[in-house]
Design a protein around this motif. Structure first.
Motif, PDB file in Angstrom:
ATOM      1  N   ALA A 150      37.274  41.115  54.653  1.00  0.00           N
ATOM      2  CA  ALA A 150      37.092  39.687  54.938  1.00  0.00           C
ATOM      3  C   ALA A 150      37.875  38.818  53.961  1.00  0.00           C
ATOM      4  N   VAL A 151      37.822  39.173  52.660  1.00  0.00           N
ATOM      5  CA  VAL A 151      38.549  38.389  51.657  1.00  0.00           C
ATOM      6  C   VAL A 151      40.048  38.516  51.878  1.00  0.00           C
ATOM      7  N   GLN A 152      40.529  39.707  52.190  1.00  0.00           N
ATOM      8  CA  GLN A 152      41.956  39.897  52.419  1.00  0.00           C
ATOM      9  C   GLN A 152      42.425  39.144  53.659  1.00  0.00           C
ATOM     10  N   GLN A 153      41.595  39.101  54.685  1.00  0.00           N
ATOM     11  CA  GLN A 153      41.941  38.341  55.884  1.00  0.00           C
ATOM     12  C   GLN A 153      41.989  36.842  55.581  1.00  0.00           C
ATOM     13  N   ASN A 172      37.111  34.425  44.774  1.00  0.00           N
ATOM     14  CA  ASN A 172      37.395  35.449  45.768  1.00  0.00           C
ATOM     15  C   ASN A 172      38.137  36.640  45.172  1.00  0.00           C
ATOM     16  N   SER A 173      38.891  36.420  44.104  1.00  0.00           N
ATOM     17  CA  SER A 173      39.520  37.541  43.411  1.00  0.00           C
ATOM     18  C   SER A 173      38.463  38.411  42.751  1.00  0.00           C
ATOM     19  N   TYR A 174      37.459  37.766  42.151  1.00  0.00           N
ATOM     20  CA  TYR A 174      36.352  38.514  41.542  1.00  0.00           C
ATOM     21  C   TYR A 174      35.631  39.345  42.601  1.00  0.00           C
ATOM     22  N   ILE A 175      35.294  38.715  43.728  1.00  0.00           N
ATOM     23  CA  ILE A 175      34.574  39.399  44.800  1.00  0.00           C
ATOM     24  C   ILE A 175      35.400  40.550  45.361  1.00  0.00           C
ATOM     25  N   LEU A 176      36.712  40.342  45.507  1.00  0.00           N
ATOM     26  CA  LEU A 176      37.565  41.380  46.077  1.00  0.00           C
ATOM     27  C   LEU A 176      37.668  42.586  45.140  1.00  0.00           C
ATOM     28  N   VAL A 177      37.831  42.337  43.848  1.00  0.00           N
ATOM     29  CA  VAL A 177      37.896  43.433  42.879  1.00  0.00           C
ATOM     30  C   VAL A 177      36.585  44.207  42.877  1.00  0.00           C
ATOM     31  N   TYR A 178      35.465  43.480  42.920  1.00  0.00           N
ATOM     32  CA  TYR A 178      34.143  44.120  42.963  1.00  0.00           C
ATOM     33  C   TYR A 178      33.997  44.971  44.225  1.00  0.00           C
ATOM     34  N   ALA A 179      34.426  44.416  45.369  1.00  0.00           N
ATOM     35  CA  ALA A 179      34.305  45.133  46.638  1.00  0.00           C
ATOM     36  C   ALA A 179      35.161  46.400  46.643  1.00  0.00           C
ATOM     37  N   LEU A 180      36.351  46.327  46.078  1.00  0.00           N
ATOM     38  CA  LEU A 180      37.227  47.499  46.022  1.00  0.00           C
ATOM     39  C   LEU A 180      36.635  48.577  45.124  1.00  0.00           C
ATOM     40  N   LEU A 181      35.945  48.165  44.061  1.00  0.00           N
ATOM     41  CA  LEU A 181      35.247  49.127  43.206  1.00  0.00           C
ATOM     42  C   LEU A 181      34.147  49.827  43.999  1.00  0.00           C
ATOM     43  N   TYR A 221      40.085  52.637  44.268  1.00  0.00           N
ATOM     44  CA  TYR A 221      40.309  52.410  42.844  1.00  0.00           C
ATOM     45  C   TYR A 221      41.732  51.943  42.519  1.00  0.00           C
ATOM     46  N   GLU A 222      42.733  52.610  43.055  1.00  0.00           N
ATOM     47  CA  GLU A 222      44.111  52.247  42.720  1.00  0.00           C
ATOM     48  C   GLU A 222      44.424  50.824  43.172  1.00  0.00           C
ATOM     49  N   GLU A 223      43.995  50.496  44.373  1.00  0.00           N
ATOM     50  CA  GLU A 223      44.196  49.139  44.891  1.00  0.00           C
ATOM     51  C   GLU A 223      43.452  48.127  44.037  1.00  0.00           C
ATOM     52  N   GLY A 224      42.233  48.492  43.629  1.00  0.00           N
ATOM     53  CA  GLY A 224      41.434  47.589  42.800  1.00  0.00           C
ATOM     54  C   GLY A 224      42.042  47.364  41.438  1.00  0.00           C
ATOM     55  N   LEU A 225      42.548  48.415  40.812  1.00  0.00           N
ATOM     56  CA  LEU A 225      43.163  48.285  39.481  1.00  0.00           C
ATOM     57  C   LEU A 225      44.410  47.413  39.532  1.00  0.00           C
ATOM     58  N   LYS A 226      45.216  47.614  40.548  1.00  0.00           N
ATOM     59  CA  LYS A 226      46.432  46.810  40.696  1.00  0.00           C
ATOM     60  C   LYS A 226      46.089  45.331  40.862  1.00  0.00           C
ATOM     61  N   LEU A 227      45.115  45.063  41.704  1.00  0.00           N
ATOM     62  CA  LEU A 227      44.708  43.675  41.941  1.00  0.00           C
ATOM     63  C   LEU A 227      44.068  43.071  40.696  1.00  0.00           C
ATOM     64  N   ALA A 228      43.217  43.859  40.005  1.00  0.00           N
ATOM     65  CA  ALA A 228      42.542  43.350  38.809  1.00  0.00           C
ATOM     66  C   ALA A 228      43.545  42.924  37.755  1.00  0.00           C
ATOM     67  N   GLU A 229      44.599  43.693  37.586  1.00  0.00           N
ATOM     68  CA  GLU A 229      45.626  43.337  36.598  1.00  0.00           C
ATOM     69  C   GLU A 229      46.378  42.088  37.029  1.00  0.00           C
ATOM     70  N   GLU A 230      46.718  41.992  38.300  1.00  0.00           N
ATOM     71  CA  GLU A 230      47.483  40.850  38.803  1.00  0.00           C
ATOM     72  C   GLU A 230      46.704  39.547  38.708  1.00  0.00           C
ATOM     73  N   ARG A 231      45.387  39.588  38.973  1.00  0.00           N
ATOM     74  CA  ARG A 231      44.594  38.362  39.052  1.00  0.00           C
ATOM     75  C   ARG A 231      43.934  37.970  37.722  1.00  0.00           C
ATOM     76  N   ALA A 258      32.808  38.748  33.022  1.00  0.00           N
ATOM     77  CA  ALA A 258      32.261  39.334  34.240  1.00  0.00           C
ATOM     78  C   ALA A 258      33.345  40.059  35.029  1.00  0.00           C
ATOM     79  N   TYR A 259      34.510  39.454  35.106  1.00  0.00           N
ATOM     80  CA  TYR A 259      35.645  40.055  35.809  1.00  0.00           C
ATOM     81  C   TYR A 259      36.067  41.347  35.115  1.00  0.00           C
ATOM     82  N   MET A 260      36.080  41.329  33.785  1.00  0.00           N
ATOM     83  CA  MET A 260      36.488  42.502  33.023  1.00  0.00           C
ATOM     84  C   MET A 260      35.527  43.676  33.210  1.00  0.00           C
ATOM     85  N   GLU A 261      34.263  43.401  33.520  1.00  0.00           N
ATOM     86  CA  GLU A 261      33.327  44.492  33.791  1.00  0.00           C
ATOM     87  C   GLU A 261      33.811  45.322  34.976  1.00  0.00           C
TER      88      GLU A 261
END
Length: 251
Positions: free
Chosen positions: A6-9, A29-38, A43-53, A66-69
């Motif tokens: 939903a967030v990606q759409q 929404n970046s926080y929610i997306l990283v959390y959802a990917l976790l 994992y790989e997609e989440g790590l890439k996004l977490a670093e970018e955002r 909170a984001y760093m968690e």
């Protein structure tokens, strides 16, 4: 999975200019997306996004911690221990760390203890195996949440010196009393595995006796939020760690 999609759409719609950008919070929404990917183990997609955002958040904000968690947990779940060490160091060296809520400080201390448990030599090399500075008094009161993680950590940390039969009974009582219902299936299965290993006290016997339970654990659906928060290290990884400890003790 549905939240991540939903967030990606929504981001795709925003990029096409199909709704007002003022209605969309990129940080939230970046926080929610990283959390959802976790949570859905991407994992790989989440790590890439977490670093970018990460640059979207200010280091002196509660939101950054909170984001760093989620960023740290992505690294820990994917067994990227060097990355996890760097993220832990970044958090604990942040001058605002002491100013965040006490319960948040305790969560980071709990994360550090789990990292120290599974990372082994890497934790020592990173200087993250210092004496523990918190007794986790707030988290320990959360019987259906973080108290479960504290119990697991406590049992695994005292092996193999502890009275294993006594620890097995301790695990059994906790499982029977607190882990009920469908959403507790994964933690309930892991505590049954933990109990098996403590009773057998030998890696090969524990592996054989626990094979069926491990299969059930791997097939079990991800639980609800009440329990996803406390699976700091995937239970499958902790099972491997436990068998390794027993095997070393035999040698």
């Amino acid at each position: 999975m549905a939240i991540a999609t939903a967030v990606q759409q929504a981001e795709e719609l925003l990029a096409r200019g199909e709704f007002n950008k003022h209605w969309y919070s990129e940080r939230y929404n970046s926080y929610i997306l990283v959390y959802a990917l976790l949570q859905c183990r991407r994992y790989e997609e989440g790590l890439k996004l977490a670093e970018e955002r990460l640059e979207l958040l200010q280091r002196d904000s509660y939101n950054w911690f909170a984001y760093m968690e989620n960023y740290f947990l992505l690294a820990l779940h994917s067994r990227k221990y060097s990355m996890a060490a760097k993220l832990l160091q970044d958090v604990m060296s942040n001058g605002y760390f002491s100013k965040i809520a006490p319960v948040s400080i305790e969560r980071w201390e709990l994360y550090r203890r789990f990292y120290t448990l599974v990372a082994g030599q890497a934790a020592k090399e990173a200087g993250l195996d210092a004496p523990f500075v918190s007794d986790l008094a707030i988290l320990s009161r959360d019987k259906s949440g973080f108290n479960l993680a504290i119990l697991i950590l406590d049992v695994l940390s005292v092996l193999p010196q502890a009275d294993l039969e006594q620890q097995a009974e301790r695990v059994r009582k906790y499982r029977v009393k607190y882990l009920k219902g469908e959403k507790a299936e994964r933690p309930r299965l892991f505590l049954r595995l933990l109990q098996v290993a403590l009773q057998e006290q030998e890696a090969r016997a524990a592996r054989e006796r626990g094979e069926k339970l491990l299969g059930q654990l791997e097939a079990a659906p991800l639980p609800g939020d009440a329990f996803t928060e406390v699976e700091i290290v995937p239970y499958e990884h902790l099972w491997e760690h436990l068998l390794s400890v027993l095997q070393k003790q035999e040698k």
